[in-house]
Scaffold this active site. Structure first.
Site, PDB file in Angstrom:
ATOM      1  N   LYS A 251      -0.558  13.507  -2.561  1.00 20.54           N
ATOM      2  CA  LYS A 251      -1.561  12.692  -1.874  1.00 20.54           C
ATOM      3  C   LYS A 251      -1.046  11.528  -1.322  1.00 20.54           C
ATOM      4  O   LYS A 251      -1.194  10.943  -0.300  1.00 20.54           O
ATOM      5  CB  LYS A 251      -2.466  12.277  -3.058  1.00 20.54           C
ATOM      6  CG  LYS A 251      -3.815  11.289  -2.797  1.00 20.54           C
ATOM      7  CD  LYS A 251      -4.109  10.283  -3.815  1.00 20.54           C
ATOM      8  CE  LYS A 251      -3.054   9.341  -4.095  1.00 20.54           C
ATOM      9  NZ  LYS A 251      -3.563   8.191  -5.206  1.00 20.54           N
TER      10      LYS A 251
ATOM     11  N   LYS B  21       3.216   0.011  -0.633  1.00 20.21           N
ATOM     12  CA  LYS B  21       3.459   1.087  -1.545  1.00 20.21           C
ATOM     13  C   LYS B  21       3.614   2.470  -1.051  1.00 20.21           C
ATOM     14  O   LYS B  21       4.326   3.316  -1.753  1.00 20.21           O
ATOM     15  CB  LYS B  21       2.017   0.917  -2.542  1.00 20.21           C
ATOM     16  CG  LYS B  21       1.819   2.124  -3.328  1.00 20.21           C
ATOM     17  CD  LYS B  21       2.811   2.574  -4.622  1.00 20.21           C
ATOM     18  CE  LYS B  21       2.688   3.639  -5.148  1.00 20.21           C
ATOM     19  NZ  LYS B  21       1.416   3.660  -5.871  1.00 20.21           N
TER      20      LYS B  21
END
Length: 300
Positions: A245, A175
């Site tokens: 992030k 991911k």
């Protein structure tokens, strides 16, 4: 293996609420859920969610709990903090983290949760908010094969592409790198669009022609044509601060592996500058605003 008779869902934000809604509608098992905000809990209760006031309330009602939280710190707190899943001493035996969390932390949490008899697997998601609503997410799972097979039927209520990527943490690896490539591609698209416009070519035409050739990609067709070209960066989409992030997680992973990633580092710096310029909550392709501003500043 322990039976699965009930489910839980913690974290009903932009993605989590839509994911939980699909789980509630499509799963034959009862789903208990909670969030710090009561509005999504109430909306989901209207379609069958069993509302809980606390994380402990979910842990005491569910055998398997799904998490969709902002970052690894919140995942750790929900699992092991005061009032969390472990301290509730409920019936939960499996936790599926659908958040995007650091790989190292994910593997540490799996070991720590195992000490309490709880299996922890990662299952982060890809694709946009609409895919969460439609139940067409791509879900990348890290964990033992037998656990993957047990939770797969529930994941199929939320996604259409469910991939077992390997041991715990492997879903996070895939991911994180997926997002890294998407952000870098959008960076390249933003630069191409700025250059094309400056050279007198219509941005929509440029991207339409590119979509017919080897430059075609999901990034070109979605954030490219739907956001960069119309110069629209809504706050309800994937914000710049979330992108920061995720790309930091990718660079952290690169550092741990001893791999240099200068192109990703450039995109990180651009995203951070975009946030500092006031676009932290805006859809991350807003990075083009800084690229075009730099072009103006550099002009003679």
């Amino acid at each position: 293996m322990k039976a699965i008779g009930s489910l839980g869902f913690i974290g009903l934000g932009v993605m989590g609420e839509a994911m939980c809604a699909n789980l509630v509608r499509k799963s034959p098992l009862p789903v208990t859920g909670t969030d710090m905000k009561r509005e999504p809990v109430e909306r989901l209760a209207a379609i069958g969610l069993i509302p809980a006031d606390t994380v402990a309330g979910v842990a005491q009602a569910a055998d398997v709990i799904f998490l969709s939280l902002p970052a690894g710190a919140q995942v750790e707190e929900v699992c092991l903090g005061p009032g969390g899943i472990v301290s509730a001493k409920g019936q939960v035996h499996t936790v599926v983290d659908m958040s995007t969390s650091p790989v190292k932390l994910t593997r540490e949490l799996a070991a720590r949760m195992a000490a309490y008899g709880i299996t922890f697997v990662d299952a982060p998601v890809a694709r946009m908010r609409q895919a969460a609503k439609d139940g067409t997410l791509s879900i990348m799972v890290g964990g033992p094969p037998e656990v993957f097979e047990r939770v797969r039927p529930f994941l199929t209520t939320m996604g259409t592409d469910i991939t077992h990527c390997g041991d715990v943490g492997s879903g996070q690896v895939v991911k994180i790198l997926n997002n890294m490539v998407v952000f870098m591609t959008v960076n390249a698209l933003a630069e191409a669009l700025a250059i094309g416009r400056a050279a007198g070519v219509d941005g929509g035409l440029l991207f339409d022609v590119m979509s017919k050739g080897s430059a075609d990609s999901f990034a070109l067709r979605t954030p490219g044509l739907k956001s960069l070209v119309p110069d629209t960066f809504p706050e309800q989409a994937f914000p710049t601060d979330y992108a920061i992030k995720d790309i930091r997680l990718a660079l952290e992973l690169a550092s741990q592996a001893g791999v240099g990633a200068p192109a990703a580092e450039h995109t990180r710096q651009l995203l951070e500058a975009t946030s500092k310029a006031g676009y932290g909550r805006a859809y991350y392709p807003a990075m083009i605003r800084l690229i075009e501003a730099a072009k103006v500043q550099a002009a003679p």
